[in-house]
Design a protein around this motif. Sequence first.
Motif, short mmCIF file in Angstrom:
data_model
loop_
_atom_site.label_atom_id
_atom_site.label_comp_id
_atom_site.label_asym_id
_atom_site.label_seq_id
_atom_site.Cartn_x
_atom_site.Cartn_y
_atom_site.Cartn_z
N GLU A 24 0.01 -15.52 1.32
CA GLU A 24 -0.16 -14.61 2.45
C GLU A 24 1.08 -14.62 3.35
O GLU A 24 1.52 -13.58 3.85
N LYS A 25 1.66 -15.80 3.53
CA LYS A 25 2.89 -15.91 4.32
C LYS A 25 4.04 -15.17 3.64
O LYS A 25 4.81 -14.45 4.29
N ALA A 26 4.14 -15.31 2.33
CA ALA A 26 5.19 -14.62 1.58
C ALA A 26 5.05 -13.11 1.71
O ALA A 26 6.03 -12.39 1.91
N LYS A 27 3.82 -12.63 1.61
CA LYS A 27 3.59 -11.19 1.74
C LYS A 27 3.92 -10.70 3.14
O LYS A 27 4.50 -9.61 3.32
N ALA A 28 3.56 -11.48 4.16
CA ALA A 28 3.85 -11.08 5.54
C ALA A 28 5.35 -11.01 5.80
O ALA A 28 5.82 -10.15 6.56
N LEU A 29 6.11 -11.90 5.19
CA LEU A 29 7.56 -11.92 5.38
C LEU A 29 8.27 -10.83 4.59
O LEU A 29 9.38 -10.43 4.94
N ASP A 30 7.64 -10.34 3.53
CA ASP A 30 8.26 -9.32 2.68
C ASP A 30 7.23 -8.26 2.32
O ASP A 30 6.85 -8.09 1.16
N PRO A 31 6.75 -7.50 3.32
CA PRO A 31 5.62 -6.60 3.10
C PRO A 31 5.92 -5.40 2.20
O PRO A 31 5.00 -4.75 1.71
N ASP A 32 7.20 -5.11 1.99
CA ASP A 32 7.56 -3.97 1.16
C ASP A 32 7.83 -4.35 -0.30
O ASP A 32 8.27 -3.51 -1.09
N ASN A 33 7.57 -5.58 -0.64
CA ASN A 33 7.80 -6.08 -1.99
C ASN A 33 6.48 -6.12 -2.75
O ASN A 33 5.59 -6.92 -2.42
N PRO A 34 6.30 -5.29 -3.78
CA PRO A 34 5.03 -5.29 -4.51
C PRO A 34 4.72 -6.62 -5.19
O PRO A 34 3.55 -6.95 -5.39
N ASN A 35 5.76 -7.37 -5.53
CA ASN A 35 5.52 -8.66 -6.19
C ASN A 35 4.80 -9.64 -5.27
O ASN A 35 4.02 -10.48 -5.72
N MET A 36 5.08 -9.56 -3.97
CA MET A 36 4.38 -10.43 -3.03
C MET A 36 2.91 -10.04 -2.93
O MET A 36 2.02 -10.90 -2.86
N ALA A 37 2.65 -8.72 -2.95
CA ALA A 37 1.26 -8.26 -2.92
C ALA A 37 0.51 -8.69 -4.18
O ALA A 37 -0.64 -9.13 -4.12
N ILE A 38 1.18 -8.57 -5.32
CA ILE A 38 0.54 -8.94 -6.58
C ILE A 38 0.32 -10.45 -6.66
O ILE A 38 -0.63 -10.92 -7.29
N GLY A 39 1.19 -11.22 -6.01
CA GLY A 39 0.96 -12.65 -5.97
C GLY A 39 -0.40 -12.98 -5.39
O GLY A 39 -1.12 -13.86 -5.89
N LEU A 40 -0.77 -12.28 -4.34
CA LEU A 40 -2.10 -12.48 -3.74
C LEU A 40 -3.21 -11.92 -4.63
O LEU A 40 -4.28 -12.53 -4.77
N VAL A 41 -2.96 -10.76 -5.24
CA VAL A 41 -3.94 -10.18 -6.16
C VAL A 41 -4.30 -11.21 -7.24
O VAL A 41 -5.47 -11.46 -7.53
N LYS A 42 -3.27 -11.80 -7.82
CA LYS A 42 -3.48 -12.76 -8.91
C LYS A 42 -4.27 -13.97 -8.44
O LYS A 42 -5.20 -14.42 -9.13
N LEU A 43 -3.93 -14.50 -7.28
CA LEU A 43 -4.64 -15.68 -6.78
C LEU A 43 -6.11 -15.38 -6.50
O LEU A 43 -7.00 -16.19 -6.80
N HIS A 44 -6.39 -14.21 -5.93
CA HIS A 44 -7.79 -13.84 -5.67
C HIS A 44 -8.56 -13.72 -6.99
O HIS A 44 -9.74 -14.10 -7.07
N TRP A 45 -7.91 -13.19 -8.00
CA TRP A 45 -8.56 -13.06 -9.31
C TRP A 45 -8.82 -14.43 -9.91
O TRP A 45 -9.92 -14.69 -10.40
#
Length: 257
Positions: A24-45
Amino acid sequence: PYCDLADLAAYAGNDFAAAVPLAEKAKALDPDNPNMAIGLVKLHWEMGDDAAFGLALRQAGQRWPDDLTVLVWLALRELQRRDLDGASERARRLLELDPHDQGGPVVLGIVDYRQQRYAAAAERFRQAYAELFATPAPKIDDRNIFLATSVVPIVQALGDHDRANALLDGVDAALRKMPQLGNSGYAPSDAAVLALRGRKREALEALRSDQQAGWRGMWLWYRDIDPAFDSIRGEPEFMSIFADIERDMARQRAELA
């Protein structure tokens, strides 16, 4: 670094509860990077949080509809839902955007395998990855080991057992050079090879050993989707192993909450 720490916690340390805040911290620091968003997607899965997974993937799909990694995860969701047409549509879009991406052939290979279009699946792999069909020995390493394992059920269904065995021998050799855990680890590929060789008891023993060692990465893929485990998916021990993983993930969800 937060993304790397999240991966280390989750896939090397089996600490998904610690990994989610880091992602979540990585996504907040780089909100325009889809890889950060997918990192969270994967963990939730991985944690079995269907609601969080569905929401995060839907948001990623709306914002980055043609991102390759997003498309892979959208296709994976359709495979898990048994929506073969939906998975095929995502995979074909993947190939339109990048003919060399591994995700498209793997997803389409599974769709064709489930619909018994074995020759079409084998030919697609042959055209894209000729090294897997080299004789007498295919060229397999850590870059294509997942592809090689994906081809085996298809050539077995075609009755080409010599090629299947050559691929499995190559996968075996490549596994011996890899770690088990982490993003670059082989996870339960050792069990998959044994299952594809028809050595069911040994495959289940290897899978249990993998589970006890802390492997969790992409566990739902192996439980629900991967044809390599078709021969043991209905075995009581197989179901027991994944029930233990489910309980572990429920514990980690509670810890995160």
